[in-house]
Design an enzyme around this catalytic site. Structure first.
Site, PDB file in Angstrom:
ATOM      1  N   PHE A   1      10.135  -0.760   3.579  1.00 41.65           N
ATOM      2  CA  PHE A   1       8.747  -0.917   4.011  1.00 41.65           C
ATOM      3  C   PHE A   1       8.428  -2.345   4.441  1.00 41.65           C
ATOM      4  CE2 PHE A   1       8.205   2.545   0.785  1.00 41.65           C
ATOM      5  CZ  PHE A   1       7.677   3.511   1.628  1.00 41.65           C
TER       6      PHE A   1
ATOM      7  N   LYS B   1       2.448  -5.914   9.597  1.00 42.76           N
ATOM      8  CA  LYS B   1       2.083  -4.568  10.058  1.00 42.76           C
ATOM      9  C   LYS B   1       0.786  -4.448  10.841  1.00 42.76           C
ATOM     10  CE  LYS B   1      -0.360  -3.281   5.813  1.00 42.76           C
ATOM     11  NZ  LYS B   1      -0.540  -2.253   4.773  1.00 42.76           N
TER      12      LYS B   1
ATOM     13  N   TYR C   1       0.821  -1.208   0.000  1.00 37.92           N
ATOM     14  CA  TYR C   1       0.000   0.000   0.000  1.00 37.92           C
ATOM     15  C   TYR C   1       0.861   1.267   0.000  1.00 37.92           C
ATOM     16  CZ  TYR C   1      -3.273   3.481   1.996  1.00 37.92           C
ATOM     17  OH  TYR C   1      -4.024   4.599   2.255  1.00 37.92           O
TER      18      TYR C   1
ATOM     19  N   TYR D   1       3.895  -5.697  17.461  1.00 38.62           N
ATOM     20  CA  TYR D   1       4.201  -4.907  16.275  1.00 38.62           C
ATOM     21  C   TYR D   1       4.983  -3.650  16.657  1.00 38.62           C
ATOM     22  CZ  TYR D   1       3.436  -1.450  12.597  1.00 38.62           C
ATOM     23  OH  TYR D   1       3.618  -0.462  11.662  1.00 38.62           O
TER      24      TYR D   1
ATOM     25  N   LYS E   1       9.038  -2.366  15.763  1.00 40.31           N
ATOM     26  CA  LYS E   1       9.456  -1.070  15.238  1.00 40.31           C
ATOM     27  C   LYS E   1      10.455  -0.402  16.187  1.00 40.31           C
ATOM     28  CE  LYS E   1       6.966  -1.063  11.475  1.00 40.31           C
ATOM     29  NZ  LYS E   1       7.610  -1.196  10.150  1.00 40.31           N
TER      30      LYS E   1
ATOM     31  N   SER F   1       6.896   3.589  13.119  1.00 39.20           N
ATOM     32  CA  SER F   1       5.490   3.738  13.487  1.00 39.20           C
ATOM     33  C   SER F   1       5.350   4.535  14.768  1.00 39.20           C
ATOM     34  CB  SER F   1       4.882   2.343  13.680  1.00 39.20           C
ATOM     35  OG  SER F   1       3.630   2.409  14.324  1.00 39.20           O
TER      36      SER F   1
END
Length: 344
Positions: free
Chosen positions: A80, A84, A11, A150, A154, A124
């Site tokens: 990326f 996620k 995305y 998650y 990060k 994030s």
């Protein structure tokens, strides 16, 4: 200048490829297509009128990484690739730690071995210690005490890359802390197309709007917020993509590690997003209130002033545009890139 984009078919990756190509960079994309479609990159070419090379491979595949660096002079990497979903990470923590940490380490090793010194990392806002600090969150706010695996991946990846940058005075690492990307390219050709049941709010709303889902589940209405539902900083994905172009420019001029928020500085509740989408689409979104999700915070929105001052970047698109572009994408692609999914 050549940019390697890992997770380039995803995305945010596909929209960033558009911005990079339109800014006259040469782009090489890498993606294992585990949660994305190569069709997105074909459409990036249609939008931009430009081509790019694509490698189907996992970032954990060290041989594949070496092959890319051996055959291309990569000047900068935008990373990326990674799992996620906050909710899923609480159910599959080991998979998240293994995938998200191992891929970053493999990438940094390959970059070191091939003399590539500039990395933009997709971090994030979940790295912030949201249980002990109050929004808006500036980059100097306390991090850690993350509420889900998650977020911890990060947080740990930022530290890994910070240490790498400290070990080599020529390395430049830019950690970009995203808030909540939504929207789509205004052409309606590319947008968010998650596999299976969406984990994020906006794709779920838009799938309800086109009849793929019966209703939206709102996770909790008893938070200490304006209407009891969670408040987040939603940013148009094209603003986010343009922020990555600015980060590349920054990395070319600075060494060491830097961190920037990419957000608007404005918080909207879940129900405000629902109402804004209904207005943009003309479609009523049925919803039910259910239990809170593990790991969710009441409010999470940014202080983006550092990005304005040092990256020379600010978000330009408002909530109306975010909802309009999301609807334009979903109504023109009701089943995403590849038609109705078997796992839907």
């Amino acid at each position: 200048m050549t940019i390697l984009v890992t997770g380039g078919a995803g995305y945010i990756g596909s929209h960033t490829c558009v911005s990079l190509l339109e800014s006259r960079y040469t782009v090489v994309a890498m993606d294992d297509l585990s949660n994305s479609s190569e069709e997105s990159l074909r459409r990036v070419g249609k939008i931009t009128g430009k081509s790019m090379e694509f490698f189907k491979a996992s970032v954990q595949d060290e041989d594949a990484l070496s092959g890319i660096f051996d055959s291309h002079k990569i000047d900068c990497v935008i990373h990326f690739a990674g799992f996620k979903a906050v909710g899923e990470s609480t159910q599959k923590p080991l998979e998240y730690y293994e995938n998200n940490l191992a891929s970053t380490i493999a990438l940094a090793k390959a970059m070191s071995e091939h003399g590539c010194k500039r990395l933009i990392f997709s971090s994030s806002a979940t790295v912030y210690d949201g249980r002990n600090i109050v929004a808006p969150f500036a980059e100097s706010a306390r991090t850690g005490n993350c509420t889900n695996p998650y977020g911890w991946t990060k947080f740990m990846n930022e530290q890994i890359l910070r240490d790498w940058a400290a070990s080599d005075p020529e390395v430049s690492v830019v950690n970009l802390r995203y808030f909540n990307p939504i929207g789509a390219h205004p052409s309606g050709l590319i947008g968010e197309d998650p596999r299976g049941i969406p984990n994020n709010l906006m794709p779920y709303i838009s799938q309800v709007a086109v009849g793929r889902r019966d209703h939206l589940s709102v996770y909790g209405d008893d938070y200490d917020t304006k209407d009891g539902t969670g408040v987040r900083d939603y940013i148009h994905v094209m603003d986010l993509a343009e922020g990555h172009v600015k980060a590349v420019e920054y990395a070319m001029e600075h060494t060491g590690e830097a961190v920037f928020n990419l957000g608007t500085g404005t918080g909207y509740s879940v129900l405000e997003i629902v109402k804004a989408f209904e207005k943009a689409s003309g479609v009523k979104i049925p919803y039910v209130i259910t239990d809170r999700r593990p790991g969710d915070l009441a409010e999470l929105y940014s202080d983006p002033s550092k990005s304005a001052e040092q990256l020379h970047w600010t978000a330009k698109r408002g909530l109306e545009e975010m909802c309009r572009d999301t609807w334009n994408w979903q109504k023109n692609n009701p089943n995403g890139y590849e038609g109705q999914r078997k796992d839907d």
